[in-house]
Enzyme design. Structure first.
Site, PDB file in Angstrom:
ATOM      1  N   ALA A 289      65.706 -56.884  48.081  1.00  0.00           N
ATOM      2  CA  ALA A 289      65.791 -55.452  48.399  1.00  0.00           C
ATOM      3  C   ALA A 289      65.460 -54.656  47.138  1.00  0.00           C
ATOM      4  O   ALA A 289      65.399 -55.208  46.035  1.00  0.00           O
ATOM      5  CB  ALA A 289      67.186 -55.107  48.891  1.00  0.00           C
ATOM      6  N   LYS A 290      65.230 -53.410  47.289  1.00  0.00           N
ATOM      7  CA  LYS A 290      65.013 -52.519  46.139  1.00  0.00           C
ATOM      8  C   LYS A 290      65.190 -51.085  46.621  1.00  0.00           C
ATOM      9  O   LYS A 290      64.995 -50.804  47.815  1.00  0.00           O
ATOM     10  CB  LYS A 290      63.583 -52.685  45.582  1.00  0.00           C
ATOM     11  CG  LYS A 290      63.426 -52.313  44.129  1.00  0.00           C
ATOM     12  CD  LYS A 290      63.997 -53.396  43.239  1.00  0.00           C
ATOM     13  CE  LYS A 290      63.725 -53.166  41.780  1.00  0.00           C
ATOM     14  NZ  LYS A 290      64.059 -54.356  41.000  1.00  0.00           N
TER      15      LYS A 290
END
Ligand code: NAD
Length: 439
Positions: free
Chosen positions: A111-112
């Protein structure tokens, strides 16, 4: 910029897709729909929110959180505050996190996230309000067992403390410490987290050299090393490489670089940077540009600053025997081709800078168990993870080189990056199928 660069697409999403496709081209028998699933973000959240600024005005801010894949476990990845942040960049970095976690065998997906803002121009109070409102907007899109943020560019331990506190206010009555990693130590942060990426980078390089793939360079003793970007990662890496006997002949920051062939005293250099805000001007060193620094003759070049630093226009001028990527995506696919043709191996980011996410994982485990591990235990566990991952990549790389030569002469090839991506993609694909396509 030279002509080569005109042909090179530096869009981070395009680059991550090219890297994915290179790995997939070696992986036979994978169904098209599964490939598409692995190549696509699972969920993209885009938010816009108003903030009352310190002067009484109101500004609106845009933020993103991309969960690329959660087959291996909850999403894991940093939150950055940057004025040039784009959804494409966040998406590319989220997929990089999926492959990094899978390669290192930590039970997370990728994720980011981030907010488009210039943190240097914002007051502490404004940054706190942006953080709290962003986390409130994300709401249940993050959580200790769904998606776990961490620090990234221009966010830090303080930001992580605000994230934890905001989430804990929204969802009281639980042990919420593991909703975020990279926290201050007394709020459940882990010993060794701040040093983890630089330390893991040193562990990975030492292990890679021990395989004897670089002539006459079986360990770091006497290795001539250049580090671009003396920040958290580069500063720690330079100090630890020097401790293992390497000679740091040049380092840089955003204002320029310094060169001293006999070796730079890293403790003195870091103290000078702390005092003066830059490394440039350290006594008894020559000043040079970042462009020139990248082209210095050396054994190991460590780009530890920004993406796309080694690209089509300068890859043919790199004079290192090994490139170790401490930054995320510092080498473009065209540069990869040029370096491969010139016989310069690149230890890829998803391997060599994975120490940070490994110790983030340790922090998450400690928080869930209400424990606090000692530093030597953390360093030992980190080293084991890095060593195992490097050995796995090198073993597979050797097999693949042989297969490529037997099958089709020297035309089809596999570099370390492609090999690392292949291993990671295979693991996520296998877990996806083991879980069973739902329903
Ligand atoms: P940082 O902000 O602490 O340090 C960045 C350094 O790069 C600073 O010293 C800055 O002066 C320098 N810099 C900026 N522009 C430059 C340029 N054009 N040329 C040379 N130097 C320049 O950041 P960091 O946490 O050390 O992260 C560095 C890189 O490592 C980033 O790509 C980041 O995504 C990646 N990374 C960081 C971690 C982590 O745990 N911090 C983990 C994995 C990857």
């Amino acid at each position: 910029m030279a002509e080569n660069n005109k042909q090179e697409n530096l869009d981070p999403r395009v680059i991550s897709q090219q890297q994915f496709q290179r790995a997939i081209s070696h992986l036979k028998n994978m169904k098209a729909g599964l490939i598409d699933f692995l190549n696509s973000p699972k969920r993209t959240v885009s938010v816009c929110f108003p903030i009352e600024m310190s002067d009484g005005s109101v500004s609106s801010f845009h933020g993103y959180r991309v969960l690329h894949n959660s087959a291996m476990g909850p999403g894991k990845g940093g939150i950055r505050f940057h004025p040039e942040l784009t959804q494409q960049e966040v998406t590319a970095l989220a997929s990089l996190m999926t492959w990094k976690c899978a390669l290192l065998n930590v039970p997370f997906g990728g994720a980011k996230g981030g907010v488009i803002c210039d943190s240097k121009a914002l007051s502490e109070n404004e940054l706190r309000r942006i953080t709290r409102r962003f986390i409130t907007e994300l709401s249940q899109n993050i959580g200790p067992h769904t998606d776990i943020p961490a620090p990234d560019m221009y966010t830090n331990e303080q930001t992580m403390a605000w994230i934890y506190d905001t989430y804990d206010v929204l969802y009281p009555g639980h042990n919420n410490r593991s909703v975020v990693t990279g926290k201050p130590i007394d709020l459940g942060g882990s010993l060794g987290r701040r040093e983890a990426t630089g330390r893991g980078c040193m562990n990975a390089t030492e292990q890679f050299l021990s395989h004897g793939l670089i002539d006459g360079l079986k360990n770091l003793k006497g290795a001539r090393v250049v580090v671009q970007g003396l920040g958290n990662v580069g500063g720690v890496a330079a100090r630890l490489f020097a401790k293992q006997g390497a000679r740091i002949i040049a380092v840089s920051d955003s204002q320029g670089g310094i060169h001293h062939e006999e070796g730079i005293d890293m403790d003195a250099a870091l103290a000078f940077k702390k005092q003066h805000g830059t490394i440039v001007g350290l006594p008894e060193t020559l000043t040079l540009t970042n462009e020139d620094l990248l082209q210095l003759d050396c054994d190991i070049l460590i780009p530890a600053a920004m993406s796309n630093q080694i690209c089509a226009h300068n890859a043919h001028k790199i004079n290192a025997r090994l490139v170790v990527e401490a930054a995320n995506a510092p080498t473009t696919p065209m540069a990869d081709d040029i370096l491969y043709a010139r016989g310069i191996p690149v230890l890829p980011d998803i391997l060599s800078n994975a120490g940070g996410v490994v110790v983030s994982y340790f922090e998450w485990v400690q928080n869930n168990q209400n424990e606090s591990w000692e530093l030597d235990i953390i360093e030992h566990k980190l080293k084991r993870k890095m060593v195992y991952a490097v050995d796995t990549v090198v073993k597979r790389w050797k097999q693949l080189e042989q297969e490529c030569q037997q099958a089709c002469g020297k035309e089809l090839r596999s570099d370390l990056r492609t090999t690392a991506h292949m291993i990671a993609i295979e693991r996520v694909a296998r877990v996806t199928l083991e879980r069973g396509i739902w329903p």
